[in-house]
Design an enzyme around this catalytic site. Sequence first.
Site, mmCIF file in Angstrom:
data_model
loop_
_atom_site.group_PDB
_atom_site.id
_atom_site.type_symbol
_atom_site.label_atom_id
_atom_site.label_comp_id
_atom_site.label_asym_id
_atom_site.label_seq_id
_atom_site.Cartn_x
_atom_site.Cartn_y
_atom_site.Cartn_z
ATOM 1 N N LYS A 42 0.792 -1.233 0.000
ATOM 2 C CA LYS A 42 0.000 0.000 0.000
ATOM 3 C C LYS A 42 0.825 1.285 0.000
ATOM 4 C CE LYS A 42 -4.534 -1.086 0.538
ATOM 5 N NZ LYS A 42 -5.580 -0.532 -0.339
HETATM 6 C C1 LIG Z 1 -3.394 -6.944 3.488
HETATM 7 C C2 LIG Z 1 -3.884 -6.499 2.139
HETATM 8 N N1 LIG Z 1 -4.750 -7.273 1.489
HETATM 9 C C3 LIG Z 1 -5.211 -6.924 0.263
HETATM 10 C C4 LIG Z 1 -4.812 -5.777 -0.363
HETATM 11 C C5 LIG Z 1 -5.356 -5.432 -1.721
HETATM 12 O O1 LIG Z 1 -5.994 -4.249 -1.597
HETATM 13 P P1 LIG Z 1 -6.368 -3.277 -2.773
HETATM 14 O O2 LIG Z 1 -7.381 -4.001 -3.611
HETATM 15 O O3 LIG Z 1 -6.953 -2.152 -2.013
HETATM 16 O O4 LIG Z 1 -5.171 -2.883 -3.531
HETATM 17 C C6 LIG Z 1 -3.903 -4.940 0.285
HETATM 18 C C7 LIG Z 1 -3.366 -3.781 -0.399
HETATM 19 O O5 LIG Z 1 -2.207 -3.656 -0.650
HETATM 20 C C8 LIG Z 1 -3.431 -5.301 1.569
HETATM 21 O O6 LIG Z 1 -2.546 -4.534 2.233
#
Ligand SMILES: Cc1ncc(COP(=O)(O)O)c(C=O)c1O
Length: 344
Positions: A42
């Site tokens: 993220k």
């Molecule tokens: C623990 C986790 N799971 C799933 C995701 C996938 O999230 P997104 O669809 O918001 O990119 C993220 C994002 O990096 C995350 O930190």
Amino acid sequence: MPLVTRVTDLIGRTPLFELAVTDSGTRLLLKLEQFNPTGAAKIRMAREMVLDAERRGLLEVGGHIIESTSGNTGLGLAVVAAERGYRFTAVVDNHACKDKLRAMRAMGAELVFVADDGDDDLATSAREDLAAAMVAGQAGAYFTEQHNNDANAVGYYPVAEELLADVERVDILLSAVGTGGSLFGTATRLRELGCPARVIGVEPVGSIAFGGPGGPYWQSGTGTPPGATIGTAVDYSLLDEGVKVSDVDAFATARAVAAELGLMIGGSAGGSVFVGLERLEQFPPGSTVVTIVCDGGEKYLDTVFDDRWMGERELLDPAAEERVRAMVRRYAPATRRTDLADAR
Ligand SMILES: Cc1ncc(COP(=O)(O)O)c(C=O)c1O
């Protein structure tokens, strides 16, 4: 590696790990995003959202960033805010992993909770409402609004570039969908680079982006809980298939991969790795399948990797773990097998 002067200079160039290969040469590769600062993918989008706001004149010097976060986005924004001199408030709930909240505080973030202590429900929509309300009444405040911010997906464009620097092509991109930024941002850029991968999204059973019924789930940082709106970062036009995975299978996979290989992955990554392993033989022979491991397992020592926490929620399933361990062994790449044979 050149000398760096900012933590954000350490973002990216994360390793690609070959988890599994079938006899027909189909392989499952893991993009290990826990090697980013904050231990999560993220931070890529956190930086991009802030830089984009600066470019568009939406954030002034010393301004105030506000975001609703389940943890990893907040960690990324805390780093970027500290580095660039912004105040940062994270609107959170108690469903978030405690260590993520502590780390955000350590980096100077202010935390605002939407629920009382002891209420550990996922409260995505209440968080977003509060973040929007906080910004409305405050000059100099900017709500990064990750679910509806184009810069979220753009932040992951380098993932596609890094993948194509490491492998010739990506045939299947199979990954968790929360806001959708990581999967669809990577898929968009792969397409632009002439590599239109098949896109398979994975969400927890109980999440509603790929249809109902909605319900509670424990996979953290992923999915769309009932009542929350699906943001613009979920790009259905790029989605070939949406798959649901239970907490039991996702967590059994995270635990099995740790026990079998010494590789700690988070619970949401466990979900996509589970789908990847289960489907591996069904993909066309010779396929390169990539899963983005959004974060590492170290953040979940008190939950996914804690037998008591797992047992209290009826999530512990040794038989499921053994099935995954058997798949990891069966599909072990030749070099891993040779190493083991040599060691013995
Ligand atoms: C623990 C986790 N799971 C799933 C995701 C996938 O999230 P997104 O669809 O918001 O990119 C993220 C994002 O990096 C995350 O930190």
